[in-house]
Design an enzyme around this catalytic site. Sequence first.
Site, PDB file in Angstrom:
ATOM      1  N   CYS A  12      -0.583   4.382   2.053  1.00 39.70           N
ATOM      2  CA  CYS A  12      -0.996   4.326   3.445  1.00 39.70           C
ATOM      3  C   CYS A  12      -0.463   3.017   4.019  1.00 39.70           C
ATOM      4  CB  CYS A  12      -2.526   4.400   3.437  1.00 39.70           C
ATOM      5  SG  CYS A  12      -3.257   4.427   5.053  1.00 39.70           S
ATOM      6  N   SER A  13      -1.303   2.220   4.619  1.00 37.17           N
ATOM      7  CA  SER A  13      -0.886   0.908   5.081  1.00 37.17           C
ATOM      8  C   SER A  13      -2.090  -0.024   5.052  1.00 37.17           C
ATOM      9  CB  SER A  13      -0.287   1.002   6.484  1.00 37.17           C
ATOM     10  OG  SER A  13      -1.172   1.696   7.345  1.00 37.17           O
ATOM     11  N   CYS A  14      -2.911   0.136   4.002  1.00 37.81           N
ATOM     12  CA  CYS A  14      -4.130  -0.663   3.866  1.00 37.81           C
ATOM     13  C   CYS A  14      -3.790  -2.145   3.903  1.00 37.81           C
ATOM     14  CB  CYS A  14      -4.836  -0.333   2.557  1.00 37.81           C
ATOM     15  SG  CYS A  14      -5.306   1.399   2.432  1.00 37.81           S
TER      16      CYS A  14
ATOM     17  N   CYS B 169       0.883  -1.161   0.000  1.00 38.74           N
ATOM     18  CA  CYS B 169       0.000   0.000   0.000  1.00 38.74           C
ATOM     19  C   CYS B 169       0.920   1.209   0.000  1.00 38.74           C
ATOM     20  CB  CYS B 169      -0.921   0.016   1.218  1.00 38.74           C
ATOM     21  SG  CYS B 169      -1.958   1.500   1.256  1.00 38.74           S
TER      22      CYS B 169
END
Lengths: 89, 159
Positions: free
Chosen positions: B62-64, B59
């Site tokens: 972000c850090s999805c 991701c």
Amino acid sequence: MNGPHDLGGQMGFGAVAPDPEEPKFHADWERRALGITLATGVMGAWNIDESRHARESLHPALLLQRQLLRDLDPGAGKAARAPWIRECR
Amino acid sequence: VGPRNGAHVVAKAWTDPEFAAWLKRDATAAIASLGYMGRQGEHMQAVFNTPDTHNLIVCTLCSCYPWTVLGVPPTWYKAPPYRSQAVINPRGVLAEFGLELPETIRIRVWDSTAELRYMVVPMRPAWHRIDERNAPGGSRHPGFDDRNRSAAQSGRSGI
């Protein structure tokens, strides 16, 4: 929209350095924060767009600094002390 | 908070061709049929490793991460080095995890979004003899030796 959060293809952050022994939680507050996040999500108190907007609205310097501070936090455990941030120091 | 649910999904896909086809077609529904649903897992896509294609998930914005099946993401997944390099040097990133793929294997990188999360279904090892019913929940995993575990964890990390 691009911004400091848009990291794809950027250079200079150093090695990935995965830690196979990384704990699920690095400090007690992380357990509580995850619980609160999930519980309030179920209640409809926030949605994914709001959380992304809040993060991405931070000033670029603050966004990167926040990451820096978190990774330098001595209470956050060894996994959080990422090599890339040590190089920045 | 770990990838146990995802290991169940992978084990079922390895042992049930119909489920594997469903997972490929509509991962959200197939995964929900096992009872795994909720925040950060509303829309899922399962990508399957093959002899000539390896999948990598990142991701970049972000850090999805699909919490409902893979648990909370490890720090490296959220940190700038992985997020920045996965899309321009996936082969080098995989090598950092000890996986050196020959040039003949194509690497496909999937960049997660706030809406769509991915999970990798590793290839079923020829020697694996896991029973899907034993995969989740229990403390004993018959036939689930270290090599199996590595394969299942590959699903978690997207490697």
